[in-house]
Enzyme design. Structure first.
Site, PDB file in Angstrom:
ATOM      1  CD  GLU A 103      -1.426  -4.224   2.187  1.00  0.00           C
ATOM      2  OE1 GLU A 103      -1.838  -3.099   1.830  1.00  0.00           O
ATOM      3  OE2 GLU A 103      -2.145  -5.047   2.779  1.00  0.00           O
ATOM      4  CG  HIS A 128       0.032  -2.919   5.150  1.00  0.00           C
ATOM      5  ND1 HIS A 128      -1.228  -3.384   5.457  1.00  0.00           N
ATOM      6  CD2 HIS A 128      -0.135  -1.642   4.688  1.00  0.00           C
ATOM      7  CE1 HIS A 128      -2.128  -2.450   5.164  1.00  0.00           C
ATOM      8  NE2 HIS A 128      -1.492  -1.379   4.713  1.00  0.00           N
ATOM      9  CG  HIS A 153      -6.341  -3.294  10.901  1.00  0.00           C
ATOM     10  ND1 HIS A 153      -7.438  -2.597  11.394  1.00  0.00           N
ATOM     11  CD2 HIS A 153      -5.828  -2.526   9.916  1.00  0.00           C
ATOM     12  CE1 HIS A 153      -7.592  -1.475  10.702  1.00  0.00           C
ATOM     13  NE2 HIS A 153      -6.617  -1.405   9.821  1.00  0.00           N
TER      14      HIS A 153
HETATM   15  C1  LIG Z   1     -15.787   5.438   8.699  1.00  0.00           C
HETATM   16  O1  LIG Z   1     -15.403   4.137   8.343  1.00  0.00           O
HETATM   17  C2  LIG Z   1     -14.189   4.063   7.742  1.00  0.00           C
HETATM   18  C3  LIG Z   1     -13.265   5.082   7.788  1.00  0.00           C
HETATM   19  C4  LIG Z   1     -12.042   4.917   7.160  1.00  0.00           C
HETATM   20  C5  LIG Z   1     -11.792   3.742   6.480  1.00  0.00           C
HETATM   21  C6  LIG Z   1     -10.536   3.532   5.755  1.00  0.00           C
HETATM   22  N1  LIG Z   1      -9.454   4.117   6.440  1.00  0.00           N
HETATM   23  S1  LIG Z   1      -8.233   4.657   5.606  1.00  0.00           S
HETATM   24  O2  LIG Z   1      -8.665   5.385   4.469  1.00  0.00           O
HETATM   25  O3  LIG Z   1      -7.428   5.427   6.381  1.00  0.00           O
HETATM   26  C7  LIG Z   1      -7.396   3.348   4.905  1.00  0.00           C
HETATM   27  C8  LIG Z   1      -7.615   2.043   5.056  1.00  0.00           C
HETATM   28  C9  LIG Z   1      -6.729   1.234   4.307  1.00  0.00           C
HETATM   29  C10 LIG Z   1      -5.843   1.924   3.594  1.00  0.00           C
HETATM   30  S2  LIG Z   1      -4.631   1.328   2.573  1.00  0.00           S
HETATM   31  N2  LIG Z   1      -3.937   0.087   3.259  1.00  0.00           N
HETATM   32  O4  LIG Z   1      -5.277   0.911   1.360  1.00  0.00           O
HETATM   33  O5  LIG Z   1      -3.687   2.415   2.426  1.00  0.00           O
HETATM   34  S3  LIG Z   1      -6.119   3.576   3.870  1.00  0.00           S
HETATM   35  C11 LIG Z   1     -12.703   2.739   6.451  1.00  0.00           C
HETATM   36  C12 LIG Z   1     -13.894   2.888   7.076  1.00  0.00           C
HETATM   37 ZN   LIG Z   2      -2.201   0.308   3.953  1.00  0.00          ZN
END
Ligand SMILES: COc1ccc(CNS(=O)(=O)c2ccc(S(N)(=O)=O)s2)cc1
Ligand SMILES: [Zn+2]
Length: 248
Positions: free
Chosen positions: A93, A83, A51
């Site tokens: 976003e 994004h 994604h």
């Molecule tokens: C183990 O399962 C997992 C491991 C890691 C994640 C999230 N990954 S993450 O923290 O890097 C992010 C996702 C979205 C982000 S945003 N667009 O808000 O900055 S940061 C989810 C499930």
């Molecule tokens: Zn993000």
């Protein structure tokens, strides 16, 4: 119990992204300047998640950190990603006074001083801190071009390649004033674990560079090709939150 306009809002009042109405933000003189130190030597790899793509860092020590600002203690750099939209008309976003930007950079940090792991930190409201930088159409961005020159190596979902010595600070605007609020991840599992720090100055990206982002595939190598044309989440209710500003 607060009155909610929808069941969801009542159950999940701290979702992201949101629209920032600059006339309604609250200047907070207690907010400190951000402390940001990114060591290019801690850059590790580029990975296509399907994604979006992440540039990932060595977060086994405090080599690259974010501190001060609205935060207590220092947060460790883990990854950054972007994004974008299917056209240059939208893609960010966060939305500022109703204006959507064509893309948004998210620099993800976690509270390693308080929590033993990233996955544990995601379970707490003060677990993550994400810097959001808005992108506007302008001159080609040399730092982003450095990333684009490597995207061919991660064209399909789950592909990864070594990516080192990246100067992330070169993606930050000169003006470090920010808005901040408590929110969530903007992708699944939407955990309400993020202190958002949205920089008030946008950085440039060219239309052609954005076009390359849309050339990434969300399909894996042995599937029919399908492009990541857009990956920005819809706006969420502000609910009872107040957005604070580091400047008047
Ligand atoms: C183990 O399962 C997992 C491991 C890691 C994640 C999230 N990954 S993450 O923290 O890097 C992010 C996702 C979205 C982000 S945003 N667009 O808000 O900055 S940061 C989810 C499930
Ligand atoms: Zn993000």
């Amino acid at each position: 119990m607060g009155v909610s306009t929808s069941r969801n809002e009542h159950c999940r009042p701290l979702q992201s992204p949101i629209t920032i109405c600059t006339k309604k933000v609250k200047y907070d003189s207690c907010l400190k300047p951000l402390y940001i130190y990114y060591d290019p030597k801690s850059t590790r790899r580029l990975v296509n998640l399907g994604h979006c793509f992440n540039v990932e860092y060595d977060d086994t020590s405090d080599r690259s950190v974010l501190g001060e600002g609205p935060l207590i203690g220092y947060y460790r750099l883990r990854q950054f990603h972007f994004h974008w939209g299917s056209s240059d008309k939208d893609g960010s976003e966060h939305v500022i006074d109703g204006q959507e930007y064509p893309a948004e950079l998210h620099i993800v940090h976690w509270n390693a001083q308080k929590y033993p792991s990233f996955n544990e930190a995601m379970k707490h409201p003060d677990g993550l801190a994400v810097i959001g930088v808005l992108l506007k159409i302008g001159e080609p961005n040399p730092a982003i071009q450095n990333i684009i020159d490597n995207l061919d190596q991660v064209k399909t979902k789950d592909k990864e390649c070594p990516f080192t010595q990246f100067n992330l600070s070169s993606l930050l605007p000169n003006d470090r004033n920010y808005w901040t609020y408590q929110g969530s991840l903007t992708t699944s599992p939407y955990l309400e674990c993020v202190t958002w720090i949205i920089l008030q100055e946008a950085i440039p990206i060219s239309s052609d560079q954005l076009h390359h982002f849309r050339g990434l595939l969300c399909s894996s190598e042995n599937e029919d090709p399908s492009f990541i044309l857009e990956n920005h989440r819809a706006l969420q209710p502000l609910a009872a939150r107040v957005i604070r500003s580091s400047c008047k």
